[in-house]
Design a protein around this motif. Structure first.
Motif, PDB file in Angstrom:
ATOM      1  N   GLU A  37       0.829  -1.212   0.000  1.00 58.86           N
ATOM      2  CA  GLU A  37       0.000   0.000   0.000  1.00 58.86           C
ATOM      3  C   GLU A  37       0.857   1.253   0.000  1.00 58.86           C
ATOM      4  N   ARG A 107     -14.310   2.143  -9.131  1.00 60.21           N
ATOM      5  CA  ARG A 107     -14.005   3.019  -7.998  1.00 60.21           C
ATOM      6  C   ARG A 107     -13.150   2.307  -6.956  1.00 60.21           C
ATOM      7  N   VAL A 110      -9.597   2.270  -8.216  1.00 61.98           N
ATOM      8  CA  VAL A 110      -9.017   3.618  -8.240  1.00 61.98           C
ATOM      9  C   VAL A 110      -8.648   4.062  -6.830  1.00 61.98           C
ATOM     10  N   GLU A 111      -9.520   3.780  -5.881  1.00 59.18           N
ATOM     11  CA  GLU A 111      -9.299   4.223  -4.500  1.00 59.18           C
ATOM     12  C   GLU A 111      -8.369   3.295  -3.717  1.00 59.18           C
ATOM     13  N   ASN A 112      -8.109   2.110  -4.240  1.00 61.34           N
ATOM     14  CA  ASN A 112      -7.250   1.137  -3.543  1.00 61.34           C
ATOM     15  C   ASN A 112      -6.207   0.587  -4.518  1.00 61.34           C
TER      16      ASN A 112
END
Length: 240
Positions: A37, A107, A110-112
């Motif tokens: 991450e 989404r 994109v967010e993760n």
């Protein structure tokens, strides 16, 4: 200040080695996921993970024989997280269902970015647990299409087409972001598309995006695909 009797001096910058037997497979996966991450899958290495855990590299190899085996475990973890994050849509007509589903699909990636790295860029079907999660989700999504009247073969092809399209848009957008290139460069292109030599492109520049994967691009493509599926469904119903 000198160390007291019975104490040893720890050199600055050197982490204290953790107690033997305090490591677990679950903690290794958790800490490896943290590194993915923070950086990326490609930046993950066993020595870097060992430093993050405060252990020697050999301690990790007691649980994972190679980096590939660790990546497989991370892919399984990513598939589980993706399944938990993805909403379950009910009560919609098949076409609205697809719109809601693939907007959410995009989404989440994109967010993760870590989930995107581990699921889109890897091979989740190598994991039995990931396979089960994917098949359960496909069972639910394909049933929506089959209940609407699509034959199973056409329902599967519809899902695969929209899935590949959605993942491709996510990756294309990430490639441009990683390269630091703007996706909206219409002004720069306007000087190239001369109306006399490129009459069509001189008009198309108004709607241009270099990545072909902006929000507007994605929505336009999604609408085109779903409207095409609507025509396919009408033919299937007529034949039935």
């Amino acid at each position: 200040m000198p160390p007291r009797a019975g104490q040893t001096r720890t050199k600055p910058g050197r982490s204290t080695r953790r107690p033997r037997g305090s490591l677990s497979r679950e903690e290794i996966i958790t800490k490896a996921f943290e590194l993915v991450e923070a950086e990326s899958v490609d930046e993950l290495s066993m020595p870097k993970l060992a430093r993050h855990l405060g252990v020697g590299v050999t301690s990790i190899y007691w649980y994972f024989r190679s980096k590939d085996e660790l990546i497989d475990a991370l892919v399984e973890q990513a598939a589980t997280q993706f399944d938990e994050i993805m909403p379950t849509f009910t009560g919609y007509a098949w076409d609205d269902h697809l719109r809601h589903y693939f907007r959410a699909f995009r989404r989440v990636f994109v967010e993760n970015p870590a989930l995107c790295d581990l699921i889109v860029l890897r091979a989740p079907m190598r994991s039995e647990r990931a396979k089960e999660l994917i098949f359960r989700r496909l069972e639910r999504e394909l049933k929506v299409l089959v209940d609407a009247g699509f034959p199973v073969r056409e329902a599967l092809h519809a899902y695969k087409t929209l899935s590949v399209y959605t993942r491709g848009c996510v990756l294309q957008d990430r490639l441009y972001a990683a390269a630091g290139q703007p996706t909206d460069d219409r002004k720069a292109l306007a000087s190239i598309a001369d109306p006399e030599t490129m009459p069509v492109m001189s008009q198309a520049v108004e709607h241009w995006s270099s990545s072909f994967a902006t929000d507007d691009d994605f929505e336009a493509g999604l609408t085109t695909a779903i409207e095409g599926l609507g025509q396919q469904l009408a033919r299937a119903r007529a034949q039935a």
